[in-house]
Enzyme design. Sequence first.
Site, PDB file in Angstrom:
ATOM      1  CE  LYS A 165      24.240  -2.275  78.593  1.00 31.42           C
ATOM      2  NZ  LYS A 165      24.089  -0.905  78.800  1.00 31.42           N
TER       3      LYS A 165
HETATM    4  C1  LIG Z   1      28.359  -2.511  82.571  1.00 34.61           C
HETATM    5  C2  LIG Z   1      26.729  -2.416  82.911  1.00 34.61           C
HETATM    6  N1  LIG Z   1      26.459  -3.142  84.058  1.00 34.61           N
HETATM    7  C3  LIG Z   1      24.982  -3.242  84.292  1.00 34.61           C
HETATM    8  C4  LIG Z   1      24.241  -2.526  83.554  1.00 34.61           C
HETATM    9  C5  LIG Z   1      22.715  -2.501  84.231  1.00 34.61           C
HETATM   10  O1  LIG Z   1      22.102  -2.912  82.876  1.00 34.61           O
HETATM   11  P1  LIG Z   1      20.284  -2.884  83.206  1.00 34.61           P
HETATM   12  O2  LIG Z   1      20.163  -1.569  82.631  1.00 34.61           O
HETATM   13  O3  LIG Z   1      19.922  -3.827  82.442  1.00 34.61           O
HETATM   14  O4  LIG Z   1      19.869  -3.137  84.562  1.00 34.61           O
HETATM   15  C6  LIG Z   1      24.732  -1.667  82.370  1.00 34.61           C
HETATM   16  C7  LIG Z   1      23.676  -0.965  81.785  1.00 34.61           C
HETATM   17  O5  LIG Z   1      23.565   0.139  81.510  1.00 34.61           O
HETATM   18  C8  LIG Z   1      25.883  -1.718  82.162  1.00 34.61           C
HETATM   19  O6  LIG Z   1      26.426  -1.042  81.097  1.00 34.61           O
END
Ligand SMILES: Cc1ncc(COP(=O)(O)O)c(C=O)c1O
Length: 368
Positions: A165
Amino acid sequence: MRDALESGWLTMGPRVEELERNYAEFLGCSHTLATSSCTASLHLSYLALGIGPGDEVIVPSMSFAATSNAVLYCGAVPVFADIVGLDDFGIDPADVEARISERTKAVCTMHYAGYPSAVDRLRELCDARGIALVEDAAHAPSAELEGRKLGTWGELGAFSFYSNKVLSVGEGGLVATDSAELATKVKSLRSHGMTSGTWDRHRGHVESYDIVDLGFNYRMDEMRAALLISRLRRVDSEIAKRRELVHGYRRRLEEVEGLTLPYRDSEVERSSCYVMPVVLDEGVERRAVRRELSEHGIQTSILYPAIHEFTEYRRRLPGVSLPRTEAASRRQLTLPLFPHMTGDQLEQVCAATAAALRSATRRGSTAT
Ligand SMILES: Cc1ncc(COP(=O)(O)O)c(C=O)c1O
């Protein structure tokens, strides 16, 4: 980070509190709660809104599965809405409106690649219908619409600090809200519904604790918080570099045959430019383009395979049809983008993309 390790206090404590204060100031909102991931943040957000069995949440299918998985974790039903189109992968407010039923408890919008979805129109729509708005702001730290940071338009906004990210530390997340009541609920559910944390007890603030809700261990630890405190100071300058690179990409790719660019040049400045998406023309064989780019050492990805087309979702929610999401999901390609990418690297990617598209088009015309 080193201080955190040497302090001897590793779990949620003063650095997490400092990060939460800094992040609230950064976003211009009243409360933030650091968590173990954006997935956890989405789960906590839906739970704090009281979403449970029998409820529906309208979500995009053009997202990572966490957006809708977290609805399922609550025992509720995700209802997928289509995107605006191939030039804007945000959820379409008109389609959202058409899918509202008496069971709809919330809408979740996701800001694709850090470009604001139509969150202003969704805010109005949700207010008019008495429905909550949640923002999956995993791609969008520091992006804004009308001078207001993304992640603060909804009752709750969920952020990700996952390793790919814009603001990355491996794993981690955060919930933002202006509601003291929702913040209290998220805080409680983040740590097993306990009435006090270990850090409070350690400082002698309270002797023991009660458990007043069925919560989780969705806490962030001190090392991650320390890294994030320092990363947060740099994030705006890194986003500025990302924007420069995206402008460079857009200038060079404009002329390339076989693809189009979603979003407009003027929108780049309000995006956090998480990724560089392109849309291949209909009939271009995406797999061949990706293979050729990979042969040049250029990594691409597909953001996203539509959630409703995954096996598990077809099994749970058969018969969903979202023509614009499906077209985007088949034709989308994401090119490399990272703040320390050089101008030469960008040139190489653009030249290799143009060449790969030429060979894919040649192959296509020979086949017909
Ligand atoms: C749009 C979106 N929502 C949620 C997530 C979930 O994030 P995390 O990996 O921090 O749980 C991601 C990550 O890959 C994402 O790109």
